[in-house]
Design a protein around this motif. Sequence first.
Motif, mmCIF file in Angstrom:
data_model
loop_
_atom_site.group_PDB
_atom_site.id
_atom_site.type_symbol
_atom_site.label_atom_id
_atom_site.label_comp_id
_atom_site.label_asym_id
_atom_site.label_seq_id
_atom_site.Cartn_x
_atom_site.Cartn_y
_atom_site.Cartn_z
ATOM 1 N N GLY A 116 -9.443 -17.613 -44.597
ATOM 2 C CA GLY A 116 -10.200 -16.942 -45.649
ATOM 3 C C GLY A 116 -11.522 -16.416 -45.124
ATOM 4 O O GLY A 116 -11.932 -16.696 -43.993
ATOM 5 N N ASP A 117 -12.208 -15.668 -45.970
ATOM 6 C CA ASP A 117 -13.506 -15.100 -45.595
ATOM 7 C C ASP A 117 -14.663 -15.951 -46.098
ATOM 8 O O ASP A 117 -15.737 -15.967 -45.495
ATOM 9 C CB ASP A 117 -13.634 -13.683 -46.168
ATOM 10 C CG ASP A 117 -12.529 -12.766 -45.680
ATOM 11 O OD1 ASP A 117 -12.455 -12.542 -44.461
ATOM 12 O OD2 ASP A 117 -11.733 -12.296 -46.513
ATOM 13 N N ILE A 118 -14.451 -16.625 -47.213
ATOM 14 C CA ILE A 118 -15.470 -17.477 -47.820
ATOM 15 C C ILE A 118 -14.788 -18.768 -48.234
ATOM 16 O O ILE A 118 -13.702 -18.742 -48.823
ATOM 17 C CB ILE A 118 -16.116 -16.785 -49.037
ATOM 18 C CG1 ILE A 118 -16.906 -15.543 -48.591
ATOM 19 C CG2 ILE A 118 -17.016 -17.747 -49.811
ATOM 20 C CD1 ILE A 118 -17.422 -14.689 -49.734
ATOM 21 N N ILE A 119 -15.411 -19.906 -47.922
ATOM 22 C CA ILE A 119 -14.828 -21.206 -48.257
ATOM 23 C C ILE A 119 -15.797 -21.971 -49.154
ATOM 24 O O ILE A 119 -16.917 -22.293 -48.747
ATOM 25 C CB ILE A 119 -14.523 -22.039 -47.005
ATOM 26 C CG1 ILE A 119 -13.608 -21.272 -46.036
ATOM 27 C CG2 ILE A 119 -13.864 -23.359 -47.406
ATOM 28 C CD1 ILE A 119 -13.337 -22.010 -44.734
ATOM 29 N N LEU A 120 -15.364 -22.250 -50.384
ATOM 30 C CA LEU A 120 -16.089 -23.117 -51.295
ATOM 31 C C LEU A 120 -15.343 -24.450 -51.353
ATOM 32 O O LEU A 120 -14.116 -24.475 -51.280
ATOM 33 C CB LEU A 120 -16.163 -22.507 -52.688
ATOM 34 C CG LEU A 120 -16.647 -21.055 -52.792
ATOM 35 C CD1 LEU A 120 -16.753 -20.643 -54.245
ATOM 36 C CD2 LEU A 120 -17.978 -20.865 -52.090
ATOM 37 N N ALA A 121 -16.066 -25.538 -51.506
ATOM 38 C CA ALA A 121 -15.418 -26.846 -51.480
ATOM 39 C C ALA A 121 -15.931 -27.732 -52.594
ATOM 40 O O ALA A 121 -17.115 -27.673 -52.970
ATOM 41 C CB ALA A 121 -15.641 -27.527 -50.133
ATOM 42 N N ALA A 122 -15.034 -28.560 -53.122
ATOM 43 C CA ALA A 122 -15.438 -29.609 -54.043
ATOM 44 C C ALA A 122 -16.211 -30.671 -53.279
ATOM 45 O O ALA A 122 -16.034 -30.837 -52.062
ATOM 46 C CB ALA A 122 -14.210 -30.222 -54.708
ATOM 47 N N ASP A 123 -17.057 -31.396 -53.984
ATOM 48 C CA ASP A 123 -17.907 -32.375 -53.306
ATOM 49 C C ASP A 123 -17.119 -33.529 -52.702
ATOM 50 O O ASP A 123 -17.627 -34.238 -51.820
ATOM 51 C CB ASP A 123 -18.995 -32.904 -54.245
ATOM 52 C CG ASP A 123 -18.457 -33.381 -55.594
ATOM 53 O OD1 ASP A 123 -17.217 -33.471 -55.762
ATOM 54 O OD2 ASP A 123 -19.289 -33.648 -56.483
#
Length: 260
Positions: A116-123
């Motif tokens: 992916g280009d952007i990675i968001l993650a849960a805590d």
Amino acid sequence: MTGPIRTARRGHVLEVTLDRPKANAIDLATSRIMGGVFTEFRDDPELRVALVTGAGDKFFCPGWDLKAAADGDAVDGDYGVGGFGGLQELRGLNKPVIMAVNGICCGGGLELALSGDIILAADHASFALPEIRSGTVADAASIKLPKRIPYHIAMEMLFTGRWLDAEEAARWGMINQIHPADQLMEKAREMADVLASGPPLVYAAIKEVVREAEDMKFQDALNKITKSQFETVEKLYRSEDQLEGAKAFAEKRDPVWTGR
């Protein structure tokens, strides 16, 4: 679409959910489905952004399905178009892809996230490359990870298989943002909407230039741009959107992007 891969269109955004209980592992059949999904996303002019996540709240994806392998799935079998997970080798994908990592992300699952280009993650998300413990090589990660985070940290992960929590992953620049688990998809959708409202031809040019310039010297890449050798850049400069951007700026209004 239902089954191991669930998809939903939300305006210009395609949401893709890997849903294979209990852990969202990927077998050959699932990989081929994913390749078809991402190919359709690439080729659909109405879709501008993909948002990828895993079902449930424990696993994003642990990668290769070892149970399927024990039942006969060959590790070097037919993954389908785009290679493992449908993204790693998909040619010409010039649209933003956001990964919403909602739990355990390891092995081929981490390689998928890195596509992916952007990675968001849960805590509560965690990351690892445990292939070393089973005597195999994390091939795509061995190529990608040392270019994304400090070399010594990448090599430690590859050599030892140790786990990183979300905070450490963010500290080394592996992921962009951390959010409480119950807010992850809300925040990911907000980002997807921001990107979907932007200029698709500019995104395409950015992705092609970044991808092609990765192994080029700076001046060689710049010369390729000035000599009109990037198809997406030339399309942008000859587009209605290029003119629209200038008009909107002069008229002090928000531009209306059409991708033409």
